[in-house]
Design a protein around this motif. Structure first.
Motif, PDB file in Angstrom:
ATOM      1  N   LYS A 192       0.084  -6.297  -9.943  1.00  0.00           N
ATOM      2  CA  LYS A 192       1.210  -6.042  -9.044  1.00  0.00           C
ATOM      3  C   LYS A 192       0.801  -5.092  -7.921  1.00  0.00           C
ATOM      4  O   LYS A 192       1.133  -5.316  -6.744  1.00  0.00           O
ATOM      5  CB  LYS A 192       2.381  -5.456  -9.836  1.00  0.00           C
ATOM      6  N   ARG A 195      -1.345  -6.927  -5.345  1.00  0.00           N
ATOM      7  CA  ARG A 195      -0.576  -7.814  -4.464  1.00  0.00           C
ATOM      8  C   ARG A 195       0.183  -7.009  -3.415  1.00  0.00           C
ATOM      9  O   ARG A 195       0.228  -7.396  -2.242  1.00  0.00           O
ATOM     10  CB  ARG A 195       0.380  -8.660  -5.305  1.00  0.00           C
ATOM     11  N   GLU A 196       0.771  -5.916  -3.842  1.00  0.00           N
ATOM     12  CA  GLU A 196       1.530  -5.111  -2.892  1.00  0.00           C
ATOM     13  C   GLU A 196       0.617  -4.442  -1.866  1.00  0.00           C
ATOM     14  O   GLU A 196       0.975  -4.302  -0.697  1.00  0.00           O
ATOM     15  CB  GLU A 196       2.323  -4.053  -3.656  1.00  0.00           C
TER      16      GLU A 196
END
Length: 228
Positions: A192, A195-196
């Motif tokens: 996560k 991706r951010e």
């Protein structure tokens, strides 16, 4: 399509000669995809240390006969080593890219739930994101040995200047492998964050069943990887 993964530990001088031989002549004539990789010590992350005496070769082939010819003709010094591991792999799934393409080219096959599974991850990390990636990777690496079904893991470096790195991990089953990859935990938190933060210029994930194994590699029970 079938895959091969070969690792060997050699004395410092011979290890470097094997790396040079592969890069200058090309080991795997006739392969669909091949990479000579430098091993890195996962446990040292966020300061990944190279393992200069460990050589790794990953390749994809049309059939198992091609793997047998390759190992007989090109890997004799590796196979004679007291510490070597040779895995034959059935590709199951992949997504993303490695040096601009998916090495499996969209190839898919059904997983055999009775066979051990190899997960391979590769990423080309943007320079500005390297510290964040390595820091986030530390708890993932530390969680590996405690994960259900985990058998072994190692890291590799493909190209230094583009920060191409990756991991190899062996699991007792596909269920165990996917459980680690996708369940809530350190790995998904790192995914996560990546991706951010858009840490990677490209990345590739692949999953394989281990269909055969040979050699001796640390504490790994190689016999358990062989077909019964």
């Amino acid at each position: 399509m079938v895959g091969s993964l070969d690792l060997a530990r050699l004395p410092l001088g011979p290890a470097q000669r094997e790396v040079l031989r592969a890069s200058r002549r090309g080991f795997a004539a006739g392969s669909l995809f091949a990479r000579q990789l430098l091993a890195i010590r996962l446990q040292s992350v966020p300061f990944p240390l190279p393992q200069m005496t460990t050589v790794i070769y990953l390749a994809l082939w049309e059939d198992e006969a091609s793997i047998a010819r390759f190992r007989e003709s090109s890997l004799r010094p590796w196979l004679a080593s007291g510490q070597h591991l040779s895995l034959t792999l059935a590709p199951l799934q992949s997504f993303g890219s490695w040096r601009g393409e998916d090495p499996l080219g969209g190839y898919r096959s059904e997983s055999d739930p009775t066979r051990p599974t190899l997960l391979l991850t590769h990423s080309a990390t943007r320079a500005r994101s390297a510290p964040a990636f390595l820091i986030a990777d530390r708890p993932v690496v530390r969680s590996l040995p405690k994960a259900p079904g985990h058998l072994w893991a190692g890291g590799f470096l493909d190209r230094v200047r583009s920060l191409d790195t990756g991991t190899l991990s062996l699991w007792s089953s596909t269920e165990d492998a996917l459980g680690f990859a996708y369940s809530d935990g350190e790995h998904q938190r790192a995914v996560k964050a990546q991706r951010e933060g858009r840490w990677f210029g490209e990345s590739w994930f692949a999953r394989f069943n281990v269909t055969d194994a040979d050699g001796r590699w640390g504490d790994l029970d190689v016999q358990s990887l062989k077909p019964s």
